[in-house]
Design a protein around this motif. Structure first.
Motif, PDB file in Angstrom:
ATOM      1  N   LEU A 168      97.484   8.668 -55.697  1.00 39.75           N
ATOM      2  CA  LEU A 168      96.801   9.816 -55.273  1.00 39.75           C
ATOM      3  C   LEU A 168      95.425   9.541 -54.471  1.00 39.75           C
ATOM      4  O   LEU A 168      95.371  10.086 -53.603  1.00 39.75           O
ATOM      5  CB  LEU A 168      96.724  10.838 -56.523  1.00 39.75           C
ATOM      6  N   ARG A 169      94.598   9.028 -55.468  1.00 37.17           N
ATOM      7  CA  ARG A 169      93.399   8.527 -54.576  1.00 37.17           C
ATOM      8  C   ARG A 169      93.441   7.748 -53.316  1.00 37.17           C
ATOM      9  O   ARG A 169      92.852   8.217 -52.405  1.00 37.17           O
ATOM     10  CB  ARG A 169      92.476   7.635 -55.605  1.00 37.17           C
ATOM     11  N   GLU A 170      94.437   6.842 -53.166  1.00 33.95           N
ATOM     12  CA  GLU A 170      94.922   5.876 -51.998  1.00 33.95           C
ATOM     13  C   GLU A 170      95.145   7.016 -51.106  1.00 33.95           C
ATOM     14  O   GLU A 170      94.771   6.771 -49.793  1.00 33.95           O
ATOM     15  CB  GLU A 170      95.484   4.848 -52.456  1.00 33.95           C
ATOM     16  N   ASN A 171      95.997   7.577 -51.471  1.00 37.47           N
ATOM     17  CA  ASN A 171      96.859   8.603 -50.234  1.00 37.47           C
ATOM     18  C   ASN A 171      95.803   9.631 -49.747  1.00 37.47           C
ATOM     19  O   ASN A 171      95.817   9.989 -48.580  1.00 37.47           O
ATOM     20  CB  ASN A 171      97.987   9.162 -50.874  1.00 37.47           C
ATOM     21  N   ARG A 172      95.179  10.067 -50.501  1.00 38.00           N
ATOM     22  CA  ARG A 172      93.912  10.999 -50.056  1.00 38.00           C
ATOM     23  C   ARG A 172      93.121  10.361 -48.934  1.00 38.00           C
ATOM     24  O   ARG A 172      92.625  11.079 -48.136  1.00 38.00           O
ATOM     25  CB  ARG A 172      93.395  11.761 -51.249  1.00 38.00           C
ATOM     26  N   ALA A 173      92.706   9.216 -49.395  1.00 39.12           N
ATOM     27  CA  ALA A 173      91.556   8.500 -48.554  1.00 39.12           C
ATOM     28  C   ALA A 173      92.083   8.073 -47.113  1.00 39.12           C
ATOM     29  O   ALA A 173      91.513   7.821 -46.234  1.00 39.12           O
ATOM     30  CB  ALA A 173      91.251   7.132 -49.388  1.00 39.12           C
TER      31      ALA A 173
END
Length: 174
Positions: A168-173
């Protein structure tokens, strides 16, 4: 774009099988673990034979070629890792070349397998399901052979939450 989705999914399964096979000894490639069972080598030979037969002249000839020796693909024997790697690569090269040359419009064309007519889309779905079942067998056999040395091919047990949070963090970035 649709044909690329098929290529991407085939590549995902191929990579999983290759990661699994890399974790076993050369002897384990030929080990049959159950009466009338298959070894990893048998499955590799079968997948390769299937891919070469199905995808050679994919749009213009029946997918089950006269020259294929399907029964021979399941004969036990002692096969080297190098010979299995060669067979594996040949099968995937045929698939990648033929699917890579398709356009999305080709998905509605008709092909045949053992005289049964189906659309290209149906043939690809059928083939992908066939490959995934045999690759699942390869992964299971490799897992059983590797024992405690096995490195998981997916999310390690007990780490789903951390994995999902990281994704989720990587996709938001992005």
């Amino acid at each position: 774009m649709l044909t690329k989705s098929f290529l991407d999914e085939y590549a995902r399964y191929r990579a999983g099988a290759e990661k699994a096979m890399a974790q076993v000894s050369d002897d384990a490639l030929n080990r049959v673990m159950a009466p009338d069972g298959n070894s990893i080598a048998m499955l590799v030979r079968h997948i390769s034979g299937n891919l070469i037969s199905r995808f050679t002249d994919f749009l213009t000839s029946d997918g089950e070629k006269d020259w294929r020796d399907r029964d021979g693909e399941f004969e036990p024997g002692t096969f080297t890792r190098a010979s299995l790697d060669d067979a594996w690569k040949r099968g995937w090269e045929v698939l990648e070349r033929e699917i890579g040359s398709l356009r999305d419009e080709d998905l509605t064309r008709t092909v045949s397998i053992r005289g049964q007519a189906m659309t290209v889309h149906e043939a690809l779905v059928r083939s992908l399901a066939h490959m995934s079942s045999h690759i699942g067998q390869i992964v299971l056999l490799a897992r059983m052979s590797a024992g405690d040395d096995w490195k998981t091919l997916s999310i390690p047990r007990g780490q789903s939450r951390q994995f999902n949070e990281q994704a989720l963090r990587e996709n938001r970035a992005r």
